[in-house]
Write an enzyme that holds these catalytic residues in place. Sequence first.
Site, PDB file in Angstrom:
ATOM      1  N   CYS A 256       0.814  -1.224   0.000  1.00  0.00           N
ATOM      2  CA  CYS A 256       0.000   0.000   0.000  1.00  0.00           C
ATOM      3  C   CYS A 256       0.846   1.273   0.000  1.00  0.00           C
ATOM      4  CB  CYS A 256      -0.982  -0.012   1.176  1.00  0.00           C
ATOM      5  SG  CYS A 256      -0.226   0.071   2.813  1.00  0.00           S
ATOM      6  N   HIS A 304      -2.508   1.279   6.833  1.00  0.00           N
ATOM      7  CA  HIS A 304      -2.893   1.180   5.425  1.00  0.00           C
ATOM      8  C   HIS A 304      -3.079   2.586   4.868  1.00  0.00           C
ATOM      9  CE1 HIS A 304      -4.276  -1.070   1.925  1.00  0.00           C
ATOM     10  NE2 HIS A 304      -5.201  -0.136   1.752  1.00  0.00           N
ATOM     11  N   HIS A 316      -5.790   1.875  -4.372  1.00  0.00           N
ATOM     12  CA  HIS A 316      -4.848   1.339  -3.380  1.00  0.00           C
ATOM     13  C   HIS A 316      -4.444  -0.078  -3.756  1.00  0.00           C
ATOM     14  CE1 HIS A 316      -7.853  -1.098  -0.763  1.00  0.00           C
ATOM     15  NE2 HIS A 316      -8.411  -0.843  -1.911  1.00  0.00           N
TER      16      HIS A 316
END
Length: 340
Positions: A256, A304, A316
């Site tokens: 990520c 994240h 993402h």
Amino acid sequence: MGSHRRLALSGFNRGAGVALCVLSAAAAALGAVPAQAAPHGDTRAEVDRLYEEAESATQAYDKADERADVLRREIRDAQDHIARQQQRINTMREALGSLAGAQYRAGGLDPAVALLFSDDPDDYLDKAATLDRIGAQQAGRLRELSTAMRELAQERADAAGKLAALEQSRKAVATHKRTVEKKLARARQLLNALPAAERAAYDRASRSDGSDRVDLPDLSGAVAPDARAAAAVAAARSALGRPYVWGATGPSGFDCSGLMQWSYGHAGVHLPRTSQEQRYAGRQIPLSQARPGDLVVYRSDASHVAMYVGNGQVIHAPYPGAPVRYDPVGMMPVSSVTRP
């Protein structure tokens, strides 16, 4: 270089030590995995928990790996400087050695020249000064040599400390790697144990099924705040469909934070490596004011990160098995939004 010396693994970089203690504690906290499969009713929650913990461990891995890269560069630079300093000292010794040869051939060796064979120039200078046998010019050269030797010894000690820190960082990288792999293997085991219908239901209900989220959603009217953000969004879109690979920064795969760093790199902006650091890599704004290119950070531990692209959508890299894709901005609890 040929004159590099092998540096002993001694000492420790204080800043690296503190960071590594934190990383080790994180690894210990993430280490345990239930041995028994969860009941079907709890399996989806258990898999989500394992993926979340794997992401946290991945960010710790990224941080340790980044630290190791920095230390490698610092050690390489230190070794080059040490080699140059050693050559300088050798040249100074050779110049003073010519004096020793001349005095020997003349039938005597001035006690001051014994400094060339001494391990402690300062100690010798103290003794020689009492003998009043050193001329002003010679004394200046000897003190210059003494200063250079002290500096070289300190540089070697510093480099040895960095070598020790590098070894500790390598161990931290390996620890976090094992933790990530353990979590992901357990998640796959649980999912594979589900009946086909329940596994399909999990795919539909979770963010693990990216097959229908790579296509461009309706982003009409979404305008980036500046050219850099627009370039970053364009780069992120170009990565759609590429696989999640934990610890990777592209171009063939990403985790990520790696996707965010790579995308903004195409815009000429260097972002930090981890989602926790990216959280503070700019001005924080309310989610209601998010514009394309803003970084959306999730969960209380900031484990994240995604890129907002407009109209309630982000791009993402979700986790292994899911490609880079679009998802609703509210797919997880949002902890902050940052505009680099």
